[in-house]
Scaffold this active site. Structure first.
Site, PDB file in Angstrom:
ATOM      1  N   LYS A  22      54.428  43.380  29.531  1.00 29.64           N
ATOM      2  CA  LYS A  22      54.295  42.740  30.853  1.00 29.64           C
ATOM      3  C   LYS A  22      53.679  41.351  30.725  1.00 29.64           C
ATOM      4  CE  LYS A  22      50.623  43.671  33.945  1.00 29.64           C
ATOM      5  NZ  LYS A  22      50.049  42.402  34.297  1.00 29.64           N
ATOM      6  N   ARG A  93      49.024  37.499  39.453  1.00 32.36           N
ATOM      7  CA  ARG A  93      48.028  36.677  38.775  1.00 32.36           C
ATOM      8  C   ARG A  93      48.705  35.655  37.840  1.00 32.36           C
ATOM      9  NH1 ARG A  93      43.093  34.917  39.281  1.00 32.36           N
ATOM     10  NH2 ARG A  93      42.380  34.172  37.288  1.00 32.36           N
ATOM     11  N   CYS A 117      41.795  39.596  43.226  1.00 29.42           N
ATOM     12  CA  CYS A 117      41.587  40.586  42.193  1.00 29.42           C
ATOM     13  C   CYS A 117      40.464  41.475  42.619  1.00 29.42           C
ATOM     14  CB  CYS A 117      41.230  39.938  40.884  1.00 29.42           C
ATOM     15  SG  CYS A 117      39.508  39.554  40.787  1.00 29.42           S
ATOM     16  N   PRO A 123      38.116  32.939  37.978  1.00 31.74           N
ATOM     17  CA  PRO A 123      38.267  31.489  38.116  1.00 31.74           C
ATOM     18  C   PRO A 123      39.432  30.974  37.281  1.00 31.74           C
ATOM     19  CG  PRO A 123      36.472  31.997  36.605  1.00 31.74           C
ATOM     20  CD  PRO A 123      37.006  33.318  37.101  1.00 31.74           C
ATOM     21  N   ARG A 404      53.478  48.413  38.886  1.00 32.78           N
ATOM     22  CA  ARG A 404      53.404  46.996  38.530  1.00 32.78           C
ATOM     23  C   ARG A 404      53.509  46.802  37.025  1.00 32.78           C
ATOM     24  NH1 ARG A 404      48.386  45.055  39.116  1.00 32.78           N
ATOM     25  NH2 ARG A 404      49.357  43.568  37.766  1.00 32.78           N
TER      26      ARG A 404
HETATM   27  C1  UD1 Z   1      44.682  38.144  31.021  1.00 33.75           C
HETATM   28  C2  UD1 Z   1      45.550  39.343  31.293  1.00 33.75           C
HETATM   29  C3  UD1 Z   1      44.716  40.516  31.833  1.00 33.75           C
HETATM   30  C4  UD1 Z   1      43.529  40.804  30.914  1.00 33.75           C
HETATM   31  C5  UD1 Z   1      42.771  39.528  30.581  1.00 33.75           C
HETATM   32  C6  UD1 Z   1      41.714  39.749  29.510  1.00 33.75           C
HETATM   33  C7  UD1 Z   1      47.679  38.355  31.868  1.00 33.75           C
HETATM   34  C8  UD1 Z   1      48.666  38.070  32.943  1.00 33.75           C
HETATM   35  N1  UD1 Z   1      46.555  38.978  32.261  1.00 33.75           N
HETATM   36  O1  UD1 Z   1      44.123  37.768  32.277  1.00 33.75           O
HETATM   37  O2  UD1 Z   1      45.559  41.640  31.923  1.00 33.75           O
HETATM   38  O3  UD1 Z   1      42.651  41.709  31.551  1.00 33.75           O
HETATM   39  O4  UD1 Z   1      43.668  38.522  30.098  1.00 33.75           O
HETATM   40  O5  UD1 Z   1      42.301  40.238  28.351  1.00 33.75           O
HETATM   41  O6  UD1 Z   1      47.901  38.102  30.713  1.00 33.75           O
HETATM   42  N2  UD1 Z   1      37.590  32.735  32.740  1.00 33.75           N
HETATM   43  C9  UD1 Z   1      36.864  31.645  33.176  1.00 33.75           C
HETATM   44  N3  UD1 Z   1      37.544  30.515  33.583  1.00 33.75           N
HETATM   45  C10 UD1 Z   1      38.903  30.431  33.545  1.00 33.75           C
HETATM   46  C11 UD1 Z   1      39.638  31.526  33.080  1.00 33.75           C
HETATM   47  C12 UD1 Z   1      38.964  32.689  32.684  1.00 33.75           C
HETATM   48  O7  UD1 Z   1      35.661  31.697  33.220  1.00 33.75           O
HETATM   49  O8  UD1 Z   1      39.446  29.366  33.913  1.00 33.75           O
HETATM   50  C13 UD1 Z   1      36.892  33.983  32.310  1.00 33.75           C
HETATM   51  C14 UD1 Z   1      37.204  35.153  33.218  1.00 33.75           C
HETATM   52  O9  UD1 Z   1      36.344  35.200  34.338  1.00 33.75           O
HETATM   53  C15 UD1 Z   1      37.002  36.342  32.279  1.00 33.75           C
HETATM   54  C16 UD1 Z   1      37.392  35.785  30.911  1.00 33.75           C
HETATM   55  O10 UD1 Z   1      37.394  34.359  31.049  1.00 33.75           O
HETATM   56  O11 UD1 Z   1      35.652  36.728  32.241  1.00 33.75           O
HETATM   57  C17 UD1 Z   1      38.737  36.220  30.420  1.00 33.75           C
HETATM   58  O12 UD1 Z   1      39.733  35.874  31.374  1.00 33.75           O
HETATM   59  P1  UD1 Z   1      41.221  35.506  30.924  1.00 33.75           P
HETATM   60  O13 UD1 Z   1      41.384  35.810  29.478  1.00 33.75           O
HETATM   61  O14 UD1 Z   1      41.530  34.144  31.405  1.00 33.75           O
HETATM   62  O15 UD1 Z   1      42.066  36.550  31.778  1.00 33.75           O
HETATM   63  P2  UD1 Z   1      43.478  36.321  32.409  1.00 33.75           P
HETATM   64  O16 UD1 Z   1      44.266  35.357  31.578  1.00 33.75           O
HETATM   65  O17 UD1 Z   1      43.335  36.022  33.864  1.00 33.75           O
END
Ligand code: UD1
Length: 436
Positions: A22, A93, A117, A123, A404
């Site tokens: 996915k 997302r 979420c 963020p 999903r």
């Molecule tokens: C992706 C996955 C999700 C998984 C997550 C962690 C997809 C579509 N989703 O979500 O299934 O649970 O990785 O493995 O691939 N963060 C920040 N600032 C940002 C972005 C992230 O602080 O701009 C923090 C988040 O709050 C979190 C951490 O970084 O604590 C990891 O988030 P991230 O790896 O970005 O998750 P997603 O890419 O949203």
């Protein structure tokens, strides 16, 4: 909206096959929107999030033609808008990848803030900060008005970007933007998840120059044109594979899971061996079984970015810990609020206390069937697993949240001996907002 009804207690046995990833395909579909020619994508899972993403891509002007099971021909050459404001953008997302893709294509992008979420703050500051370093404007929090992001870059230029938090989404989004930027982009402290490597492999197959995906330093040399023209097959879904491994485990069954990449499963495999399971594996399969009479050992998990234990398997692994003899700990170190499913699990007999970001799991318990709700995708998968292990009947409301991310889960589980059925009803209207 549908419910699942499970009559628990059956020992699962046989063979089950994993579908395409996915999280990889959502990134790849966004990446396909940047190409200068058509491509074909194979091993696309038939899941709700993919259908939503395909619909969004079509509203941008992409021509998408199904070519048989799991295969789509995609022609993005007629994309005529930089505005991703389809209502479904808010539900998925991963629609945030369209920011990087449209910015690459038009040097501007307008998008709804991606889906809400329910397991912590989500963020996208790192994505926006990276775009800013590459020359984009409109990337400050104060630029986001009425939930809409508007980004413009007269020129997208290569940049040296250090991510101060390891983020899957930011790594992929910045990789997309850098693919056609002028010059070299270096992303440091990049995430290393298998689907990041898959998106990079897809882009390289279509003409990009990306090196180091899967390590913490990714170097992207911008290219002027991405010709496309090739067919690409999506990797298997690590999380679906892990869910079926745990399904075999919680029913003390004997199941071979096919079409997976054993290397991706190591963080789970190692823990299951510690707990007492027998794990055999080949090039693309893993067999999970248990010797009769084995008492399961308790163990501790910590969720971490890859190659650590994936947070998206945390709820499912917690169900398994409930069956171990003694106290286990599940530390959730990625998301700050991903234990909301615990009361649902307790209603089925689990004994769990939460202290900060750690669940203290007391086992062994005997699950009993109950009426529960899939609070999000993976929480829903955890309810399915507890229902399979339980004595009696479990009904899981809001099952469309599970749809999903799991292709034909009812059919796949029935095929290895589970008694599970989908019941369609009109008594609830849950829009499956993406929680990952
Ligand atoms: C992706 C996955 C999700 C998984 C997550 C962690 C997809 C579509 N989703 O979500 O299934 O649970 O990785 O493995 O691939 N963060 C920040 N600032 C940002 C972005 C992230 O602080 O701009 C923090 C988040 O709050 C979190 C951490 O970084 O604590 C990891 O988030 P991230 O790896 O970005 O998750 P997603 O890419 O949203």
């Amino acid at each position: 909206m549908s419910k699942y009804r499970i009559v628990g207690g059956n020992r699962l046995q046989g063979d089950v096959s994993v579908s395409g990833s996915k999280n990889a395909v959502l990134g790849i579909l966004a990446a396909a929107m940047m190409l200068d020619g058509p491509c074909t994508i194979e091993n696309v899972p038939d899941i709700v999030d993919v259908h939503a993403m395909l619909e969004i891509c079509e509203t941008l002007g992409a021509k998408i033609t199904p070519k048989g099971e799991g295969m789509y021909a995609i022609d993005p050459t007629n994309i005529n808008t930089f505005e991703a404001t389809h209502p479904k953008v808010k539900n998925i997302r991963a629609s945030y990848y369209l920011l990087g893709a449209l910015l690459t294509r038009f040097r501007k992008a307008t998008m709804h803030m991606p889906g809400g979420c329910n397991f912590g703050t989500r963020p996208i500051d790192l994505h926006l900060k990276g775009f800013r370093k590459m020359g984009a404007m409109g990337t400050k929090a104060t630029d986001i008005r009425d939930g809409i992001i508007r980004i413009v870059a007269d020129e997208l230029r290569g940049a040296h970007i250090f991510l101060d938090v390891v983020s899957v989404g930011a790594t992929i989004n910045l990789m997309l933007a850098a693919t056609k930027a002028n010059g070299l982009t270096i992303i440091e402290n990049a995430a290393k998840e298998p689907h990041i490597v898959d998106v990079a492999n897809f882009l390289n197959a279509m003409g990009a120059n990306i090196k180091g995906a899967g390590t913490d330093t990714i170097r992207i040399k911008g290219v002027p044109v991405l010709p496309g023209g090739y067919s690409y097959s999506v990797i298997p879904d690590q999380i679906e594979a892990g869910t079926y491994m745990i399904a075999a485990a919680v029913t003390r069954g004997d199941v071979t899971i096919h079409n997976l990449i054993p290397k991706h499963m190591e963080p789970l495999t190692a823990k299951m061996i510690d707990m007492g399971f027998d794990i055999d594996q080949g090039d693309d399969w893993i067999r999970v079984s248990l010797k009769e009479g084995t008492q399961l050992e308790p163990t501790n998990f910590k969720t971490r970015p890859y190659p650590g234990f994936p947070t998206d398997l945390q709820p499912q692994a917690t169900v398994l810990l409930c069956l171990a003899n003694g106290l286990s700990r599940m530390h959730e170190l990625v998301w700050d609020n991903r234990f909301q499913y615990v009361p649902e699990l307790e209603s089925m007999g689990a004994s769990i206390s939460i202290i900060d970001r750690c669940a203290l799991v007391n086992g062994p318990v005997s699950f009993c069937g109950a009426s529960v709700t899939a609070l999000d995708l993976r929480a829903g998968a955890a309810m399915v697993l507890a229902g399979l292990a339980a004595q009696g009947v479990t009904t899981i409301a809001s099952a469309n949240r599970i749809d999903r991310g799991y292709e034909r889960i009812v059919e796949k589980l029935s095929g290895i001996g589970a008694q599970i059925e989908r019941i369609d009803s009109d008594d609830e209207h849950v829009v499956p907002v993406d929680d990952e």
